[in-house]
Design a protein around this motif. Structure first.
Motif, mmCIF file in Angstrom:
data_model
loop_
_atom_site.group_PDB
_atom_site.id
_atom_site.type_symbol
_atom_site.label_atom_id
_atom_site.label_comp_id
_atom_site.label_asym_id
_atom_site.label_seq_id
_atom_site.Cartn_x
_atom_site.Cartn_y
_atom_site.Cartn_z
ATOM 1 N N GLN A 270 80.916 72.300 20.675
ATOM 2 C CA GLN A 270 82.332 72.519 20.361
ATOM 3 C C GLN A 270 83.233 72.000 21.480
ATOM 4 N N THR A 271 82.650 71.169 22.321
ATOM 5 C CA THR A 271 83.426 70.496 23.375
ATOM 6 C C THR A 271 83.330 68.984 23.113
ATOM 7 N N PRO A 272 84.116 68.196 23.824
ATOM 8 C CA PRO A 272 84.033 66.741 23.585
ATOM 9 C C PRO A 272 82.754 66.090 24.130
ATOM 10 N N ILE B 23 80.845 75.575 9.318
ATOM 11 C CA ILE B 23 81.069 74.175 8.921
ATOM 12 C C ILE B 23 82.353 73.660 9.582
ATOM 13 N N LEU B 24 83.395 74.499 9.538
ATOM 14 C CA LEU B 24 84.672 74.070 10.133
ATOM 15 C C LEU B 24 84.540 73.841 11.644
ATOM 16 N N SER B 25 83.622 74.589 12.278
ATOM 17 C CA SER B 25 83.466 74.436 13.731
ATOM 18 C C SER B 25 82.384 73.421 14.076
ATOM 19 N N ASN B 26 81.870 72.715 13.072
ATOM 20 C CA ASN B 26 80.869 71.667 13.294
ATOM 21 C C ASN B 26 79.505 72.186 13.744
ATOM 22 N N THR B 27 79.291 73.479 13.567
ATOM 23 C CA THR B 27 77.987 74.045 13.923
ATOM 24 C C THR B 27 76.971 73.746 12.828
ATOM 25 N N HIS B 28 77.426 73.822 11.578
ATOM 26 C CA HIS B 28 76.587 73.464 10.437
ATOM 27 C C HIS B 28 77.199 72.251 9.748
ATOM 28 N N LEU B 29 76.332 71.436 9.160
ATOM 29 C CA LEU B 29 76.841 70.266 8.444
ATOM 30 C C LEU B 29 76.911 70.616 6.955
ATOM 31 N N PRO B 30 77.990 70.240 6.276
ATOM 32 C CA PRO B 30 78.060 70.553 4.837
ATOM 33 C C PRO B 30 77.151 69.624 4.029
ATOM 34 N N ASP B 31 76.739 70.106 2.863
ATOM 35 C CA ASP B 31 75.956 69.240 1.966
ATOM 36 C C ASP B 31 76.883 68.190 1.357
ATOM 37 N N SER B 32 78.094 68.618 1.013
ATOM 38 C CA SER B 32 79.080 67.674 0.468
ATOM 39 C C SER B 32 80.478 68.245 0.662
ATOM 40 N N GLY B 33 81.465 67.446 0.303
ATOM 41 C CA GLY B 33 82.851 67.885 0.442
ATOM 42 C C GLY B 33 83.483 67.353 1.714
ATOM 43 N N VAL C 244 86.661 67.960 4.907
ATOM 44 C CA VAL C 244 87.616 68.820 5.612
ATOM 45 C C VAL C 244 88.514 67.909 6.450
ATOM 46 N N LEU C 245 89.807 68.047 6.265
ATOM 47 C CA LEU C 245 90.749 67.278 7.086
ATOM 48 C C LEU C 245 91.633 68.260 7.848
ATOM 49 N N ILE C 246 91.769 68.049 9.142
ATOM 50 C CA ILE C 246 92.708 68.866 9.927
ATOM 51 C C ILE C 246 93.702 67.899 10.568
ATOM 52 N N ASP C 247 94.943 68.037 10.198
ATOM 53 C CA ASP C 247 95.989 67.091 10.638
ATOM 54 C C ASP C 247 95.547 65.648 10.392
ATOM 55 N N GLY C 248 94.905 65.431 9.260
ATOM 56 C CA GLY C 248 94.481 64.089 8.880
ATOM 57 C C GLY C 248 93.192 63.620 9.524
ATOM 58 N N ILE C 249 92.613 64.446 10.392
ATOM 59 C CA ILE C 249 91.351 64.044 11.051
ATOM 60 C C ILE C 249 90.181 64.636 10.285
ATOM 61 N N ASP C 250 89.201 63.770 9.988
ATOM 62 C CA ASP C 250 88.048 64.228 9.225
ATOM 63 C C ASP C 250 87.091 65.013 10.130
ATOM 64 N N LEU C 251 86.443 65.985 9.542
ATOM 65 C CA LEU C 251 85.517 66.854 10.284
ATOM 66 C C LEU C 251 84.413 66.061 10.987
ATOM 67 N N SER C 252 84.025 64.941 10.375
ATOM 68 C CA SER C 252 82.933 64.157 10.966
ATOM 69 C C SER C 252 83.335 63.531 12.310
ATOM 70 N N GLU C 253 84.642 63.455 12.566
ATOM 71 C CA GLU C 253 85.090 62.918 13.869
ATOM 72 C C GLU C 253 85.088 64.066 14.875
ATOM 73 N N ARG C 254 83.888 64.482 15.250
ATOM 74 C CA ARG C 254 83.731 65.702 16.050
ATOM 75 C C ARG C 254 84.505 65.678 17.366
ATOM 76 N N LEU C 255 84.451 64.551 18.052
ATOM 77 C CA LEU C 255 85.074 64.498 19.376
ATOM 78 C C LEU C 255 86.583 64.729 19.323
ATOM 79 N N LYS C 256 87.206 64.320 18.196
ATOM 80 C CA LYS C 256 88.647 64.573 18.039
ATOM 81 C C LYS C 256 88.852 66.000 17.521
#
Lengths: 335, 226
Positions: A185-187, B46-56, B58-70
């Motif tokens: 959960q960090t960069p 899933i929202l915290s990137n701890t688990h990966l979703p099977d499908s679907g 999530v966008l937060i301020d236009g950033i996709d969940l898969s862009e973990r570093l952002k």
């Protein structure tokens, strides 16, 4: 009181089954059983030894005839020069080289192979009723120094200990306590975490070897080739260990899996000197290449360039296991 | 601000989160309630990137969940059990995460002060009470000052006083403009706290609205009182 003790014993056994400790109870005897099957037994028909002769050198016809007719004791292999013969001995394709001056060149004086070879030559000489001794002197390519000879085994033990016991346990602990989840959960990039783990393993392994040299008083020079092969080996086994840790959900499983991998990598490599059968199986293990490379560098002053296959094999295992760990981390495997 | 589309995660065929879609506006304080196994924690994980979703998606301020570093700079996640390096001090735990986020030391001092942890700065986490550990856990999760904070069962196992303290913190975060999603399996507790309430049942959203509307509906009776 007895009832409570029995209840607690039952609970302990249930825990042993649950955390898979019980596997070791079965694994170690099974491992010993299979290793003994592989190691040459005393009843087994002895393998013929590979004896080298120099092409175009004048040997006594009696010697040549006796050696050729004793194909159960000796395989005669011709080499062009003494140097070529010595190289073959170092690479273990020849067990000894007999010169026409009756000098026998072998790897080590105090080895089972040397004793068998001299016994074999002596019995052939007796059979041929040849009074002149076929072997007047024995030259060893490697001097025997028990302390120094044991060094590659200690190094192998330590590098494997870091790779198969410490690293899996550390990785599994971070998974079990959800510390890795919080780091994700960090960069921090996944690859950065993996590289840090592998470098930690390499530092621990290298430090333990350094301490061994400092306190063990081993009379060996430390040179660049030696350092490079230790770094290659520690990279290989640290990466291997991180993968094992990733395959486990908790520390208990990681410790057991570590032992299950530790013994088969340690014993065949260290025992291959004593068994021809193990000599065939052991090269499949990266630990064998590490062990042999250390021996060549320490005892034959080999350079890393001449150990290309071993180095590439170890680095390949390291890279493949690193890639597998990266894949599992991306999949959040058992996290 | 948060847009969730057909988010799905299934564990062994029966449990998990079945196609779920909803939107969250900036500054909302959302309580996600449901029984154990309803899919609340799965959603937050899933929202915290701890688990990966099977499908679907999530966008937060236009950033996709898969862009973990952002995404990690957008979301702070407070887990149910504090996952801290308990053999190290409170300060060490903050420093480690501050370094990874490239946050200045002053922010650590700020958090330590804000969470009344001055006296425990050099104490090993393993020697702290459950409530103090949870404070360190929350403090660490908001080190990077994320606009969205997820709390997974933040009051689980805490006593009445500590529960009150956590709710006070949630209110403060909300007042400072943060968007908050938190899970609980005790809806009565958050009656006067949340601005919006979502009820998850067997992996599906069965209610999404004002908390007062939920308590007036028959759903609360069906799920919790019968």
């Amino acid at each position: 009181m007895i009832k409570n003790i029995l209840t607690l014993i039952q609970n302990d056994l249930a825990i042993a089954v649950k955390n898979k400790t019980i596997f070791l109870i079965f694994f170690i005897p099974l491992f010993v059983f299979f290793t003994l099957k592989i190691v040459d037994s005393k009843n087994e028909t002895a393998h013929a030894m590979n004896l080298g002769l120099i092409n175009n050198e004048a040997y006594s016809p009696v010697v040549i005839q006796s050696l050729k007719s004793s194909d159960k004791i000796f395989n005669v292999i011709y080499v062009e020069t003494i140097e070529e013969g010595k190289n073959e001995i170092r690479q273990k394709t020849l067990d000894g080289l007999l010169l026409n001056t009756n000098e026998l060149i072998i790897l080590k004086k105090e080895s089972l192979k040397t004793i068998s070879m001299i016994e074999g030559l002596y019995s052939l000489q007796q059979t041929a009723e040849n009074k002149k001794s076929w072997v007047s002197s024995v030259t060893a390519l490697q001097s025997t120094d028990i302390q120094k000879d044991s060094l590659p085994t200690w190094i192998l033990m330590m590098v494997l200990l870091v790779g198969f016991v410490i690293m899996p346990s550390q990785v599994a602990e971070e998974k079990e306590k959800k510390l890795l989840v919080s780091l994700l959960q960090t960069p921090m990039r996944e690859i950065e975490w993996l590289m840090s783990k592998i470098f930690t393993g390499m530092i621990l392994a290298t430090a333990s070897i350094l301490i061994l040299h400092l306190i063990g008083n081993f009379h060996t020079g430390i040179n660049l080739n030696y350092i490079l092969i230790i770094l290659s080996g520690s990279f290989c086994f640290s990466s291997y260990g991180v993968l094992l840790g990733f395959l486990c959900r908790n520390q208990a499983s990681a410790r057991i899996l570590g032992v299950i991998f530790y013994l088969p990598h340690l014993l065949p490599s260290a025992l291959s000197d004593f068994s021809r059968k193990l000599d065939v199986v052991a090269p499949l293990l990266p630990s064998f290449h590490f062990y042999e490379s250390i021996k060549h560098i320490l005892f034959d002053q080999a350079r890393i360039g001449s150990l290309g296959v071993a180095t590439v094999y170890m680095l390949s295992v390291g890279v493949i296991t690193f890639a597998a760990s990266y894949f599992l981390m991306k999949k959040r495997w058992l996290m | 601000m948060i847009e969730i589309q057909n988010l799905t995660k299934v564990y062994k065929g029966t449990r998990g989160l079945f196609p779920t879609s909803f939107k969250v506006e900036k500054g909302e304080l959302i309580a996600i309630v449901g029984h154990n196994g309803a899919g609340k924690s799965t959603l937050l994980k899933i929202l915290s990137n701890t688990h990966l979703p099977d499908s679907g998606s999530v966008l937060i301020d236009g950033i996709d969940l898969s862009e973990r570093l952002k995404m990690v700079r957008k979301i702070g996640f407070v887990s149910e059990t504090p996952n801290l390096y308990d053999f190290f001090s409170v300060e060490y735990n903050f420093k480690l995460f501050a370094k990874l986020f490239d946050i200045k030391k002053e922010r650590i001092d700020e958090i330590i002060k804000e969470f009344n942890l001055e006296n425990y700065r050099h104490t090993k986490v393993q020697n702290l009470s459950k409530g103090l550990k949870q404070r360190v856990n929350i403090g660490r999760s908001i080190l990077s000052d994320p606009p969205v904070i997820l709390f997974d069962e933040p009051t689980s196992g805490l006593d009445f006083e500590m529960t009150k303290e956590v709710f006070k913190l949630l209110r403060e975060f909300h007042a400072s403009g943060k968007t908050i999603l938190f899970t609980t399996h005790r809806p009565e507790e958050i009656k006067n706290l949340a601005t919006r309430l979502m009820v998850l049942h067997k992996g599906k959203v069965v209610f999404d609205g004002k908390p007062s509307a939920y308590f007036e509906s028959h759903l609360h009776n069906e799920l919790y009182l019968q």
